[in-house]
Design a protein around this motif. Structure first.
Motif, PDB file in Angstrom:
ATOM      1  N   VAL A  12      17.749  -0.816  61.631  1.00  0.00           N
ATOM      2  CA  VAL A  12      18.694  -1.549  61.957  1.00  0.00           C
ATOM      3  C   VAL A  12      18.287  -1.986  63.624  1.00  0.00           C
ATOM      4  O   VAL A  12      17.642  -1.422  64.154  1.00  0.00           O
TER       5      VAL A  12
ATOM      6  N   THR B  27      23.898  -7.133  66.349  1.00  0.00           N
ATOM      7  CA  THR B  27      23.395  -6.362  65.080  1.00  0.00           C
ATOM      8  C   THR B  27      23.081  -6.660  63.590  1.00  0.00           C
ATOM      9  O   THR B  27      24.421  -7.294  63.328  1.00  0.00           O
TER      10      THR B  27
ATOM     11  N   ALA C 200      21.035  -5.945  59.585  1.00  0.00           N
ATOM     12  CA  ALA C 200      20.774  -5.000  58.625  1.00  0.00           C
ATOM     13  C   ALA C 200      19.721  -5.486  58.250  1.00  0.00           C
ATOM     14  O   ALA C 200      20.037  -6.876  57.303  1.00  0.00           O
TER      15      ALA C 200
END
Length: 256
Positions: free
Chosen positions: A158, A170, A172
């Protein structure tokens, strides 16, 4: 920041917000914005006289930049000194000196590190869980920590943008071999930023790094899914070159 908030921010700068009238997500210009001055002349995000070309993130970043310029101008004016003859050059004061002359000099204060892109760590789990909650995904930090470690072991860690120990955003990603396609298809599985971190280019950095890593994993295409209600996110992806190609259907499995 939604369109109404952008309009208010533009108004405070003496500008007018122009919103795209395109209602179909498949058509060019959907979700785009532009700025004009009081006389209706293009200022930002407008090509020619009518075509709107700025995303919500870009427009907010531009308007925030104007605020910073005005703040610097105010500092310069506060430090200006004019004598009866020659203008005296005066050092520009820092904000702390203007607000509180007796305060500790800024030079002696520890400055926070610049935001940096890195791989997520187990200690980020609680902040990641809070970010996922912004998308409507409630998950315990313990499960996030477990998933982060598992993805790192699988070679798909991640990604985060962090300032010191503070996680600002973030992303992913996942590479999926397909029986009917070659090469594998990459997918951005999640992308989210804190409210304060939006409009500063961090989302673009995260997507670019995810695309780079998916390319190294042999993917020939990258897909991303986004909830129907996240209209600004749709405009963001279109601005990065993504196109709507299909509809997504989902069904929960019993006991899952």
């Amino acid at each position: 920041m939604d369109a109404d908030a952008l309009a208010e921010l533009a108004k405070n700068r003496g500008l007018k917000l122009k919103r795209s009238r395109v209602r179909s997500p498949e058509k060019p210009g959907f979700g785009m914005f532009g700025l004009t001055d009081a006389a209706g002349e293009p200022v930002f995000g407008i090509r020619g006289k009518r075509a709107l070309r700025a995303s919500g993130e870009e427009l907010e970043s531009y308007l925030r930049g104007l605020e910073q310029d005005d703040w610097r101008k105010s500092l310069r004016e506060a430090g200006a000194s004019v004598s009866s003859g020659k203008r005296k050059k005066v050092r520009e004061p820092v904000a702390a000196e203007i607000a509180a002359p007796e305060a500790t000099p800024v030079a002696n204060l520890k400055q926070p590190p610049p935001p940096a892109l890195r791989e997520a760590k187990g200690k980020d789990a609680e902040q990641l869980a809070e970010l996922y909650a912004l998308l409507g995904h409630a998950i315990a930090p313990e499960l996030v920590r477990k998933n982060v470690k598992a993805l790192a072991r699988s070679g798909e860690p991640v990604l985060v943008i962090a300032q010191g120990d503070t996680v600002l955003g973030t992303c992913a990603y996942h590479a999926t071999p397909m029986p009917h396609r070659d090469p594998p298809v990459g997918r951005i599985t999640v992308l989210v930023l804190t409210e304060e971190a939006r409009g500063k280019g961090f989302g673009r950095q995260l997507v670019a790094e995810a695309e780079r890593r998916l390319g190294k994993l042999g993917c020939g295409m990258v897909e991303v899914t986004s909830n129907d209600r996240l209209r600004e996110a749709h405009a963001f992806y279109r601005h990065l070159g993504y196109e709507r190609t299909s509809m997504r259907f989902a069904k929960p499995l019993g006991g899952g």
